[in-house]
Design a protein around this motif. Sequence first.
Motif, PDB file in Angstrom:
ATOM      1  N   ALA A  66      21.111   0.793  15.558  1.00  0.00           N
ATOM      2  CA  ALA A  66      21.839  -0.214  16.342  1.00  0.00           C
ATOM      3  C   ALA A  66      20.945  -1.401  16.677  1.00  0.00           C
ATOM      4  CB  ALA A  66      22.389   0.417  17.610  1.00  0.00           C
ATOM      5  N   PHE A  67      19.665  -1.151  16.957  1.00  0.00           N
ATOM      6  CA  PHE A  67      18.741  -2.242  17.278  1.00  0.00           C
ATOM      7  C   PHE A  67      18.546  -3.171  16.079  1.00  0.00           C
ATOM      8  CE2 PHE A  67      17.441   1.137  20.259  1.00  0.00           C
ATOM      9  CZ  PHE A  67      17.624   0.463  21.453  1.00  0.00           C
ATOM     10  N   THR A  68      18.549  -2.604  14.882  1.00  0.00           N
ATOM     11  CA  THR A  68      18.395  -3.418  13.667  1.00  0.00           C
ATOM     12  C   THR A  68      19.569  -4.374  13.542  1.00  0.00           C
ATOM     13  OG1 THR A  68      17.404  -1.458  12.629  1.00  0.00           O
ATOM     14  CG2 THR A  68      17.913  -3.313  11.191  1.00  0.00           C
ATOM     15  N   TYR A  69      20.766  -3.847  13.701  1.00  0.00           N
ATOM     16  CA  TYR A  69      21.964  -4.683  13.608  1.00  0.00           C
ATOM     17  C   TYR A  69      21.978  -5.727  14.726  1.00  0.00           C
ATOM     18  CZ  TYR A  69      23.963  -1.745   9.988  1.00  0.00           C
ATOM     19  OH  TYR A  69      24.201  -1.092   8.799  1.00  0.00           O
ATOM     20  N   ASN A  70      21.615  -5.315  15.932  1.00  0.00           N
ATOM     21  CA  ASN A  70      21.609  -6.264  17.046  1.00  0.00           C
ATOM     22  C   ASN A  70      20.585  -7.374  16.838  1.00  0.00           C
ATOM     23  OD1 ASN A  70      23.653  -4.830  18.281  1.00  0.00           O
ATOM     24  ND2 ASN A  70      22.312  -3.759  19.694  1.00  0.00           N
ATOM     25  N   ALA A  71      19.430  -7.037  16.270  1.00  0.00           N
ATOM     26  CA  ALA A  71      18.414  -8.059  15.989  1.00  0.00           C
ATOM     27  C   ALA A  71      18.933  -9.046  14.946  1.00  0.00           C
ATOM     28  CB  ALA A  71      17.123  -7.407  15.510  1.00  0.00           C
ATOM     29  N   ALA A  72      19.633  -8.529  13.927  1.00  0.00           N
ATOM     30  CA  ALA A  72      20.199  -9.412  12.898  1.00  0.00           C
ATOM     31  C   ALA A  72      21.267 -10.319  13.508  1.00  0.00           C
ATOM     32  CB  ALA A  72      20.782  -8.581  11.756  1.00  0.00           C
ATOM     33  N   SER A 100      17.104   2.030   3.329  1.00  0.00           N
ATOM     34  CA  SER A 100      16.666   2.241   4.693  1.00  0.00           C
ATOM     35  C   SER A 100      17.893   2.477   5.580  1.00  0.00           C
ATOM     36  CB  SER A 100      15.909   1.005   5.171  1.00  0.00           C
ATOM     37  OG  SER A 100      15.168   1.286   6.312  1.00  0.00           O
ATOM     38  N   GLN A 101      17.709   3.183   6.666  1.00  0.00           N
ATOM     39  CA  GLN A 101      18.802   3.478   7.583  1.00  0.00           C
ATOM     40  C   GLN A 101      18.655   2.649   8.861  1.00  0.00           C
ATOM     41  OE1 GLN A 101      21.445   5.425   6.887  1.00  0.00           O
ATOM     42  NE2 GLN A 101      20.577   5.662   4.855  1.00  0.00           N
ATOM     43  N   PRO A 102      19.225   1.449   8.868  1.00  0.00           N
ATOM     44  CA  PRO A 102      19.126   0.622  10.073  1.00  0.00           C
ATOM     45  C   PRO A 102      19.801   1.304  11.260  1.00  0.00           C
ATOM     46  CG  PRO A 102      20.073  -0.608   8.236  1.00  0.00           C
ATOM     47  CD  PRO A 102      19.995   0.810   7.818  1.00  0.00           C
ATOM     48  N   LYS A 108       0.827  -1.208   0.000  1.00  0.00           N
ATOM     49  CA  LYS A 108       0.000   0.000   0.000  1.00  0.00           C
ATOM     50  C   LYS A 108       0.861   1.258   0.000  1.00  0.00           C
ATOM     51  CE  LYS A 108      -3.789  -2.373   2.167  1.00  0.00           C
ATOM     52  NZ  LYS A 108      -4.518  -2.681   3.366  1.00  0.00           N
ATOM     53  N   ALA A 109       2.157   1.060  -0.233  1.00  0.00           N
ATOM     54  CA  ALA A 109       3.125   2.159  -0.311  1.00  0.00           C
ATOM     55  C   ALA A 109       3.182   2.964   0.987  1.00  0.00           C
ATOM     56  CB  ALA A 109       2.852   3.051  -1.512  1.00  0.00           C
ATOM     57  N   LEU A 110       2.900   2.304   2.101  1.00  0.00           N
ATOM     58  CA  LEU A 110       3.027   2.962   3.392  1.00  0.00           C
ATOM     59  C   LEU A 110       4.433   2.726   3.930  1.00  0.00           C
ATOM     60  CD1 LEU A 110      -0.383   1.946   4.972  1.00  0.00           C
ATOM     61  CD2 LEU A 110       0.238   4.157   4.003  1.00  0.00           C
ATOM     62  N   GLN A 111       4.943   3.704   4.613  1.00  0.00           N
ATOM     63  CA  GLN A 111       6.294   3.621   5.158  1.00  0.00           C
ATOM     64  C   GLN A 111       6.314   2.692   6.363  1.00  0.00           C
ATOM     65  OE1 GLN A 111       8.832   4.889   3.712  1.00  0.00           O
ATOM     66  NE2 GLN A 111      10.423   4.639   5.214  1.00  0.00           N
ATOM     67  N   VAL A 112       7.213   1.734   6.342  1.00  0.00           N
ATOM     68  CA  VAL A 112       7.412   0.846   7.484  1.00  0.00           C
ATOM     69  C   VAL A 112       8.548   1.446   8.295  1.00  0.00           C
ATOM     70  CG1 VAL A 112       8.007  -1.485   8.219  1.00  0.00           C
ATOM     71  CG2 VAL A 112       6.641  -1.144   6.159  1.00  0.00           C
ATOM     72  N   ASP A 113       8.271   1.821   9.546  1.00  0.00           N
ATOM     73  CA  ASP A 113       9.296   2.495  10.341  1.00  0.00           C
ATOM     74  C   ASP A 113      10.344   1.516  10.863  1.00  0.00           C
ATOM     75  OD1 ASP A 113       8.081   1.231  12.498  1.00  0.00           O
ATOM     76  OD2 ASP A 113       7.340   3.058  13.409  1.00  0.00           O
ATOM     77  N   THR A 114      11.406   2.085  11.383  1.00  0.00           N
ATOM     78  CA  THR A 114      12.539   1.283  11.858  1.00  0.00           C
ATOM     79  C   THR A 114      12.130   0.338  12.973  1.00  0.00           C
ATOM     80  OG1 THR A 114      14.035   3.079  11.250  1.00  0.00           O
ATOM     81  CG2 THR A 114      14.916   1.412  12.721  1.00  0.00           C
ATOM     82  N   ILE A 115      11.251   0.787  13.847  1.00  0.00           N
ATOM     83  CA  ILE A 115      10.812  -0.071  14.961  1.00  0.00           C
ATOM     84  C   ILE A 115      10.110  -1.312  14.418  1.00  0.00           C
ATOM     85  CG2 ILE A 115       9.261  -0.225  16.950  1.00  0.00           C
ATOM     86  CD1 ILE A 115       9.858   2.800  17.393  1.00  0.00           C
ATOM     87  N   MET A 117      15.569 -15.683   6.889  1.00  0.00           N
ATOM     88  CA  MET A 117      14.526 -14.692   6.639  1.00  0.00           C
ATOM     89  C   MET A 117      14.898 -13.355   7.278  1.00  0.00           C
ATOM     90  SD  MET A 117      10.956 -16.768   7.037  1.00  0.00           S
ATOM     91  CE  MET A 117       9.968 -15.410   6.434  1.00  0.00           C
ATOM     92  N   ALA A 118      15.422 -13.427   8.504  1.00  0.00           N
ATOM     93  CA  ALA A 118      15.818 -12.201   9.205  1.00  0.00           C
ATOM     94  C   ALA A 118      16.883 -11.453   8.415  1.00  0.00           C
ATOM     95  CB  ALA A 118      16.334 -12.542  10.605  1.00  0.00           C
ATOM     96  N   LEU A 119      17.895 -12.178   7.951  1.00  0.00           N
ATOM     97  CA  LEU A 119      18.976 -11.521   7.220  1.00  0.00           C
ATOM     98  C   LEU A 119      18.554 -11.136   5.810  1.00  0.00           C
ATOM     99  CD1 LEU A 119      22.017 -13.500   8.545  1.00  0.00           C
ATOM    100  CD2 LEU A 119      21.304 -11.198   9.118  1.00  0.00           C
ATOM    101  N   GLY A 120      17.651 -11.888   5.225  1.00  0.00           N
ATOM    102  CA  GLY A 120      17.121 -11.511   3.917  1.00  0.00           C
ATOM    103  C   GLY A 120      16.391 -10.173   3.993  1.00  0.00           C
ATOM    104  N   TYR A 121      15.598 -10.010   5.039  1.00  0.00           N
ATOM    105  CA  TYR A 121      14.890  -8.740   5.222  1.00  0.00           C
ATOM    106  C   TYR A 121      15.872  -7.626   5.559  1.00  0.00           C
ATOM    107  CZ  TYR A 121      11.298  -5.437   6.599  1.00  0.00           C
ATOM    108  OH  TYR A 121      10.496  -4.317   6.684  1.00  0.00           O
ATOM    109  N   PHE A 122      16.856  -7.935   6.386  1.00  0.00           N
ATOM    110  CA  PHE A 122      17.909  -6.976   6.744  1.00  0.00           C
ATOM    111  C   PHE A 122      18.627  -6.486   5.483  1.00  0.00           C
ATOM    112  CE2 PHE A 122      22.415  -6.353   7.984  1.00  0.00           C
ATOM    113  CZ  PHE A 122      22.262  -5.322   8.899  1.00  0.00           C
TER     114      PHE A 122
END
Length: 130
Positions: free
Chosen positions: A63-69, A59-61, A22-29, A46-51
Amino acid sequence: SACEKGGHWQLAASLIQDLQQKALQVDTITQNIWISACGKRGSWDMALGYFDHLQMEGSQPDAFTYNAAMSACERSRKWEIAISVLGAVEIRKLPPDVVAFHTSMGACAGADRWEEACALLATMEQISLE
């Protein structure tokens, strides 16, 4: 977040896809929650594929994004990938944190790669990260 806590990762994936279609922005959280949910389910790929997808779309990941990966890698004992993601933190000029190093060390320890875990610990001490 509720989907992640309830173990409904497929519903979370569907919701994220709907937002993107729907072209809505998915936020970093939201991105971080999805990566974390995949990791908790054991779907490191799947996690790393999305990352990777997030980085390719500009997108601008954070620290939490990197830690989750890295956590997804730790759960699946993918120590080499965890160290690679840790290296990407430095490339992006984000300050490495204790969580990032501990998660990478955990991935190494889980795969019986003690030399690599000790090298990460030495790096932590070298950069005065406690």
